[in-house]
Enzyme design. Structure first.
Site, PDB file in Angstrom:
ATOM      1  N   GLU A  81       0.820  -1.214   0.000  1.00  0.00           N
ATOM      2  CA  GLU A  81       0.000   0.000   0.000  1.00  0.00           C
ATOM      3  C   GLU A  81       0.851   1.259   0.000  1.00  0.00           C
ATOM      4  OE1 GLU A  81      -2.820   0.626   3.220  1.00  0.00           O
ATOM      5  OE2 GLU A  81      -3.674   2.315   2.129  1.00  0.00           O
ATOM      6  N   ASP A  97      -0.766  -4.819   3.189  1.00  0.00           N
ATOM      7  CA  ASP A  97      -1.282  -3.590   3.804  1.00  0.00           C
ATOM      8  C   ASP A  97      -0.672  -3.509   5.194  1.00  0.00           C
ATOM      9  OD1 ASP A  97      -2.618  -1.423   4.801  1.00  0.00           O
ATOM     10  OD2 ASP A  97      -4.557  -1.993   3.969  1.00  0.00           O
ATOM     11  N   ILE A  99      -0.849  -1.326   7.613  1.00  0.00           N
ATOM     12  CA  ILE A  99      -1.867  -1.021   8.630  1.00  0.00           C
ATOM     13  C   ILE A  99      -3.182  -0.836   7.885  1.00  0.00           C
ATOM     14  CG2 ILE A  99      -2.663   0.489  10.474  1.00  0.00           C
ATOM     15  CD1 ILE A  99       0.173   1.373  10.975  1.00  0.00           C
ATOM     16  N   ASP A 100      -4.059  -1.827   7.941  1.00  0.00           N
ATOM     17  CA  ASP A 100      -5.396  -1.654   7.386  1.00  0.00           C
ATOM     18  C   ASP A 100      -6.287  -1.163   8.523  1.00  0.00           C
ATOM     19  OD1 ASP A 100      -7.298  -1.927   5.184  1.00  0.00           O
ATOM     20  OD2 ASP A 100      -8.279  -3.321   6.559  1.00  0.00           O
ATOM     21  N   THR A 102      -6.077   2.497   9.123  1.00  0.00           N
ATOM     22  CA  THR A 102      -5.158   3.546   9.612  1.00  0.00           C
ATOM     23  C   THR A 102      -5.903   4.611  10.417  1.00  0.00           C
ATOM     24  OG1 THR A 102      -3.678   3.160   7.744  1.00  0.00           O
ATOM     25  CG2 THR A 102      -3.426   5.243   8.889  1.00  0.00           C
ATOM     26  N   ASP A 224      -6.119  -4.247   0.669  1.00  0.00           N
ATOM     27  CA  ASP A 224      -7.153  -4.280   1.704  1.00  0.00           C
ATOM     28  C   ASP A 224      -7.826  -5.656   1.784  1.00  0.00           C
ATOM     29  OD1 ASP A 224      -7.086  -1.381   2.178  1.00  0.00           O
ATOM     30  OD2 ASP A 224      -8.207  -1.171   0.310  1.00  0.00           O
TER      31      ASP A 224
HETATM   32  C1  IPD Z   1      -9.369   1.259   4.436  1.00  0.00           C
HETATM   33  C2  IPD Z   1     -10.118   0.353   5.396  1.00  0.00           C
HETATM   34  C3  IPD Z   1     -11.584   0.731   5.450  1.00  0.00           C
HETATM   35  C4  IPD Z   1     -12.221   0.662   4.094  1.00  0.00           C
HETATM   36  C5  IPD Z   1     -11.465   1.553   3.122  1.00  0.00           C
HETATM   37  C6  IPD Z   1     -10.004   1.146   3.075  1.00  0.00           C
HETATM   38  P1  IPD Z   1      -6.810   1.756   4.999  1.00  0.00           P
HETATM   39  O1  IPD Z   1      -8.004   0.878   4.347  1.00  0.00           O
HETATM   40  O2  IPD Z   1      -9.977  -0.993   5.023  1.00  0.00           O
HETATM   41  O3  IPD Z   1     -12.309  -0.132   6.285  1.00  0.00           O
HETATM   42  O4  IPD Z   1     -13.569   1.085   4.179  1.00  0.00           O
HETATM   43  O5  IPD Z   1     -12.079   1.395   1.853  1.00  0.00           O
HETATM   44  O6  IPD Z   1      -9.312   1.985   2.181  1.00  0.00           O
HETATM   45  O7  IPD Z   1      -6.814   3.064   4.275  1.00  0.00           O
HETATM   46  O8  IPD Z   1      -7.118   1.913   6.427  1.00  0.00           O
HETATM   47  O9  IPD Z   1      -5.576   0.928   4.745  1.00  0.00           O
END
Ligand code: IPD
Length: 276
Positions: A81, A97, A99-100, A102, A224
């Site tokens: 990412e 990813d 940190i999913d 963030t 993700d």
């Molecule tokens: C996000 C998270 C969030 C989802 C977003 C993603 P990130 O990833 O997974 O739950 O709704 O579409 O982009 O930005 O925290 O790595």
């Protein structure tokens, strides 16, 4: 998802070995991120929009993961990412990813995780999601089941749509969010309730362990969704997009088999995968 470039004669990797490497890196990266949590304020910036956050911990965790993966498997490809990208010579590509969730991380909420998937010949063959705040490890290998901290996972038996708890998420761009809110107007009156956790990877793991009944989201990135989709599928979920294909960056729907079609039909009826 795109297929990693590879020779047709590359050796078949051992999926459990890939999983074990991903576990080691996810736990180390998660602990690193958690240790940086209290000092990230000054380093927090934005990416695709003013609400899309990135921190020094995201970058440090991704660098740690890539360094560790390539130290063990120097011919593998990378898609991360935070910009990590290189082609594969082995047929294996890691989708990361760091940190999913963030936003949760920045707000010191526990629902964020490290997500690492191993893709071979375009198919996800191992997936790991580690939640540092609870020290919870979710992992799966293709055709080998899914586990949380070593315990086998299974999705809930299908409920009626009207009594199902559905999780979803929203993108970072305002026009996309308006469309997603319109979809929600159609879904919310027809289900038990909605959850918006803030981490797609954990949404899919929580589906795998029965804490929600189904999950859908439009417009995720490969990092993700890749590990979580395998974990949900290996726990018995049906996973797909809305048009008969595999889950992809256009749309992900994951649900127990008998709930998948009713929820898909509802989402198709409001063109949930179209628009901005
Ligand atoms: C996000 C998270 C969030 C989802 C977003 C993603 P990130 O990833 O997974 O739950 O709704 O579409 O982009 O930005 O925290 O790595």
């Amino acid at each position: 998802m795109t297929t990693a470039k590879h020779s047709p004669n590359v050796a078949l990797p051992n999926y459990c070995t890939l999983r074990d490497l991903a576990v080691a890196m996810a736990v180390r990266a998660g602990e690193l991120a958690a240790s940086m949590r209290d000092s990230i304020e000054a380093s927090t910036t934005t990416k695709s929009s003013s609400v899309d956050l990135v921190t020094a911990a995201d970058k440090a965790a991704e660098a740690l993961i890539i360094e560790g993966l390539l130290a063990s498997r120097p011919s593998d490809g990378i898609l991360g990412e935070e910009g990590g990208e290189r082609p594969s010579q082995s047929g294996v590509r890691w989708i990361i990813d760091p940190i999913d969730g963030t936003t949760n991380f920045v707000y010191d909420a526990p629902d964020y995780g490290v997500s690492i998937a191993a893709e071979f010949k375009g198919e996800i063959v191992a997936g790991v999601v580690y939640q540092p705040a609870t020290r919870t490890l979710f992992e799966a290998v293709l055709d080998g089941g899914a586990r949380r901290n070593g315990v086998d996972l299974a999705v809930n038996p299908a409920n009626e749509l009207a009594t199902s708890l559905i999780a979803t998420g929203f993108g970072y761009l305002a026009d996309r969010r308006k469309d997603q809110a319109q979809v929600l107007l159609a879904v919310l009156p027809r289900v038990r309730d909605i959850r918006r956790l803030g981490s797609a990877a954990l949404d899919l793991c929580f589906l795998a362990e029965g804490r929600i009944d189904a999950y859908y989201e439009r417009g995720l990135n490969a990092w993700d969704l890749s590990a979580g989709v395998l974990i949900a599928a290996e726990a018995g979920a049906t996973v797909g997009n809305l048009r008969g294909g595999k889950p992809d960056t256009g749309f992900v729907l994951a649900a127990p088999p008998d709930l998948f079609n009713p929820l898909r039909d509802l989402l198709v009826s409001v063109d949930a995968d179209l628009g901005s």
